[in-house]
Design an enzyme around this catalytic site. Structure first.
Site, PDB file in Angstrom:
ATOM      1  N   GLU A  16       0.813  -1.221   0.000  1.00 13.11           N
ATOM      2  CA  GLU A  16       0.000   0.000   0.000  1.00 13.11           C
ATOM      3  C   GLU A  16       0.849   1.275   0.000  1.00 13.11           C
ATOM      4  OE1 GLU A  16      -3.663  -0.937   2.739  1.00 13.11           O
ATOM      5  OE2 GLU A  16      -2.079  -2.396   3.055  1.00 13.11           O
ATOM      6  N   SER A 144      -7.242  -4.347   1.722  1.00  8.77           N
ATOM      7  CA  SER A 144      -7.676  -3.901   0.386  1.00  8.77           C
ATOM      8  C   SER A 144      -8.318  -5.017  -0.446  1.00  8.77           C
ATOM      9  CB  SER A 144      -6.509  -3.313  -0.405  1.00  8.77           C
ATOM     10  OG  SER A 144      -5.891  -2.305   0.343  1.00  8.77           O
ATOM     11  N   TYR A 211     -13.011  -1.683  -5.819  1.00 11.56           N
ATOM     12  CA  TYR A 211     -11.685  -1.090  -5.729  1.00 11.56           C
ATOM     13  C   TYR A 211     -11.128  -0.556  -7.036  1.00 11.56           C
ATOM     14  CZ  TYR A 211     -11.397  -2.048  -0.895  1.00 11.56           C
ATOM     15  OH  TYR A 211     -11.635  -2.019   0.449  1.00 11.56           O
ATOM     16  N   ARG A 250     -10.557   2.823  12.109  1.00 11.47           N
ATOM     17  CA  ARG A 250     -11.843   2.546  11.470  1.00 11.47           C
ATOM     18  C   ARG A 250     -12.257   1.108  11.713  1.00 11.47           C
ATOM     19  NH1 ARG A 250     -11.035   2.722   5.598  1.00 11.47           N
ATOM     20  NH2 ARG A 250     -12.357   0.914   5.842  1.00 11.47           N
ATOM     21  N   ASP A 252     -14.826  -1.773  10.151  1.00 10.00           N
ATOM     22  CA  ASP A 252     -15.716  -2.160   9.054  1.00 10.00           C
ATOM     23  C   ASP A 252     -16.760  -3.134   9.585  1.00 10.00           C
ATOM     24  OD1 ASP A 252     -14.220  -0.649   7.320  1.00 10.00           O
ATOM     25  OD2 ASP A 252     -13.082  -2.345   6.496  1.00 10.00           O
ATOM     26  N   GLU A 265     -13.706  -6.077  10.591  1.00  3.80           N
ATOM     27  CA  GLU A 265     -12.282  -5.883  10.872  1.00  3.80           C
ATOM     28  C   GLU A 265     -12.044  -4.478  11.398  1.00  3.80           C
ATOM     29  OE1 GLU A 265      -9.483  -5.141   7.877  1.00  3.80           O
ATOM     30  OE2 GLU A 265     -10.860  -4.025   6.619  1.00  3.80           O
ATOM     31  N   ASN A 267      -9.220  -1.251  11.144  1.00  2.00           N
ATOM     32  CA  ASN A 267      -8.096  -0.676  10.403  1.00  2.00           C
ATOM     33  C   ASN A 267      -7.429   0.339  11.325  1.00  2.00           C
ATOM     34  OD1 ASN A 267      -8.650  -1.803   7.612  1.00  2.00           O
ATOM     35  ND2 ASN A 267     -10.610  -0.829   8.080  1.00  2.00           N
ATOM     36  N   GLY A 271      -6.696   5.058   5.317  1.00  3.23           N
ATOM     37  CA  GLY A 271      -6.321   6.070   4.330  1.00  3.23           C
ATOM     38  C   GLY A 271      -6.627   7.481   4.828  1.00  3.23           C
TER      39      GLY A 271
HETATM   40  N1  LIG Z   1     -18.256 -12.124   5.791  1.00  7.85           N
HETATM   41  C1  LIG Z   1     -18.479 -11.289   4.768  1.00  7.85           C
HETATM   42  N2  LIG Z   1     -19.690 -11.229   4.167  1.00  7.85           N
HETATM   43  C2  LIG Z   1     -19.920 -10.404   3.123  1.00  7.85           C
HETATM   44  N3  LIG Z   1     -18.998  -9.572   2.599  1.00  7.85           N
HETATM   45  C3  LIG Z   1     -17.770  -9.575   3.155  1.00  7.85           C
HETATM   46  C4  LIG Z   1     -17.441 -10.414   4.271  1.00  7.85           C
HETATM   47  N4  LIG Z   1     -16.144 -10.207   4.589  1.00  7.85           N
HETATM   48  C5  LIG Z   1     -15.694  -9.274   3.736  1.00  7.85           C
HETATM   49  N5  LIG Z   1     -16.654  -8.878   2.877  1.00  7.85           N
HETATM   50  C6  LIG Z   1     -16.523  -7.861   1.830  1.00  7.85           C
HETATM   51  O1  LIG Z   1     -15.147  -7.751   1.487  1.00  7.85           O
HETATM   52  C7  LIG Z   1     -14.642  -6.461   1.840  1.00  7.85           C
HETATM   53  C8  LIG Z   1     -13.241  -6.556   2.423  1.00  7.85           C
HETATM   54  O2  LIG Z   1     -13.254  -7.333   3.584  1.00  7.85           O
HETATM   55  P1  LIG Z   1     -12.576  -6.869   4.933  1.00  7.85           P
HETATM   56  O3  LIG Z   1     -12.794  -7.960   5.930  1.00  7.85           O
HETATM   57  O4  LIG Z   1     -13.035  -5.500   5.326  1.00  7.85           O
HETATM   58  O5  LIG Z   1     -11.016  -6.876   4.569  1.00  7.85           O
HETATM   59  P2  LIG Z   1     -10.048  -5.778   3.888  1.00  7.85           P
HETATM   60  O6  LIG Z   1     -10.777  -4.480   3.818  1.00  7.85           O
HETATM   61  O7  LIG Z   1      -8.871  -5.766   4.813  1.00  7.85           O
HETATM   62  O8  LIG Z   1      -9.698  -6.366   2.571  1.00  7.85           O
HETATM   63  C9  LIG Z   1     -15.640  -5.878   2.820  1.00  7.85           C
HETATM   64  O9  LIG Z   1     -15.597  -4.483   2.789  1.00  7.85           O
HETATM   65  C10 LIG Z   1     -16.947  -6.497   2.318  1.00  7.85           C
HETATM   66  O10 LIG Z   1     -17.436  -5.779   1.185  1.00  7.85           O
HETATM   67 MG   LIG Z   2     -12.048  -3.611   5.167  1.00  9.88          MG
END
Ligand SMILES: Nc1ncnc2c1ncn2[C@@H]1O[C@H](COP(=O)(O)OP(=O)(O)O)[C@@H](O)[C@H]1O
Ligand SMILES: [Mg+2]
Length: 303
Positions: A16, A144, A211, A250, A252, A265, A267, A271
């Site tokens: 990143e 990401s 993304y 943050r 999520d 998760e 963060n 950003g």
């Molecule tokens: N269990 C889940 N069910 C549905 N969508 C998910 C799930 N886990 C992740 N996502 C989708 O994938 C994206 C990225 O997952 P995340 O766990 O936030 O990891 P990162 O942002 O570190 O890649 C989330 O913002 C969401 O849109």
């Molecule tokens: Mg995330």
């Protein structure tokens, strides 16, 4: 000058790096506009010992990913007695690891999607039965959405596992799929800012779109009833603190069809470009990007 000489740590050597440079340059400009004696410092090009040699008095951490957000840099700064922004060693290290983060939340009764850690010897049909389909497979330590797969059929599990575990050389986490809207809660000091709703085109689930195109919409105010939003803000703040995080960051999360929240998760060094989510939420409560940078800098700490 109130803060003395400030290093904005940016760049670094993680995947990143480019985003970090954008975050860092935004922060640098903002701090300077507020009269702070701020300078860029890229730990991938200079040794951290130069922070002391060059008489820096505090650091604004604008690094993302491994080596900047995972506790290692925080430990080095801690050892030097150099105040820095954001979460400390423990919160940064746990926050970088989605699996350990979930364990902390589950141990405290906080809602996070059901999961299991995958291994090559797993019975894929049993995994699908246990978590239901579709399900999500993701690397535990990546960000990401790299290496993330939405698995609709058990036959896709080996490839999803291979991607998360081998390509990203990581622990592969399989998680129940949450079928509902997605939000992010920004934490600043002791408060959670208004939630942002993240709406990707074609539903929430097209990661490519999310993304790599500009079609994702970010809504703030997020459209939830005030009471529900306040509950989610409180949940996010609690989740943040349980992981040992502090300063700013943050969380999520998603809501399922019944409106129940599920934490995804944390963060710890999100950003900070002009278009990033924490600055967006701050603006809604009247905190400009410049003021946000100052508030984060004020929170710098050692230990
Ligand atoms: N269990 C889940 N069910 C549905 N969508 C998910 C799930 N886990 C992740 N996502 C989708 O994938 C994206 C990225 O997952 P995340 O766990 O936030 O990891 P990162 O942002 O570190 O890649 C989330 O913002 C969401 O849109
Ligand atoms: Mg995330």
């Amino acid at each position: 000058m109130k803060f003395g000489k400030v290093a904005v740590l940016m760049g670094g050597s993680s995947a990143e790096r480019e985003i970090s440079l954008m975050s860092g340059n935004g922060v640098l400009k903002a701090l300077r506009s507020k009269g702070v004696d701020a300078h860029a410092f890229d730990p991938s090009q200079r040794d951290l010992s130069e922070l002391r040699r060059d008489k820096f008095e505090r650091c604004f951490v604008a690094l993302h990913g491994r080596g900047g957000e995972d506790g290692t840099l925080q430990g080095a700064l801690e050892t030097m007695g150099m105040p820095y922004t954001g979460s400390g060693v423990l919160g940064s290290a746990i926050g970088m690891d989605k699996w350990r983060t979930k364990m902390v939340w589950l141990a405290n009764g906080l809602p996070t999607p059901r999961y299991r850690i995958l291994s090559a010897a797993d019975d894929w049909t049993a995994v699908a039965r246990e978590l239901g389909l579709p399900l999500i497979v993701k690397p535990a330590n990546e960000g990401s959405t790299l290496g993330l797969t939405k698995v609709a059929d058990a036959s896709q599990l080996p490839a999803a596992y291979e991607l998360a575990a081998r390509k990203y050389r990581d622990t592969a986490l399989a998680e129940s799929f949450i079928d509902g809207p997605e939000y992010t809660a920004s934490i600043l000091g002791e408060t959670a800012l208004p939630l942002i709703r993240i709406v990707a085109p074609q539903g929430n689930y097209d990661y490519q779109n999310k993304y790599f195109t500009d079609d994702t919409k970010y809504l703030c105010p997020c459209g939830l009833p005030a009471q529900q939003e306040a509950e989610l803000q409180a949940l996010a703040l609690r989740a943040f603190k349980l992981v040992g995080c502090s300063g700013w960051g943050r969380i999520d999360l998603m809501l399922d069809a019944a409106g129940r929240p599920w934490l995804l998760e944390v963060n710890t060094s999100p950003g900070m470009t002009g278009h990033s989510l924490v600055p967006m939420a701050a603006r809604v409560v009247g905190i400009s990007y410049e003021d946000l940078c100052m508030k984060i800098l004020e929170g710098a700490h050692v230990g």
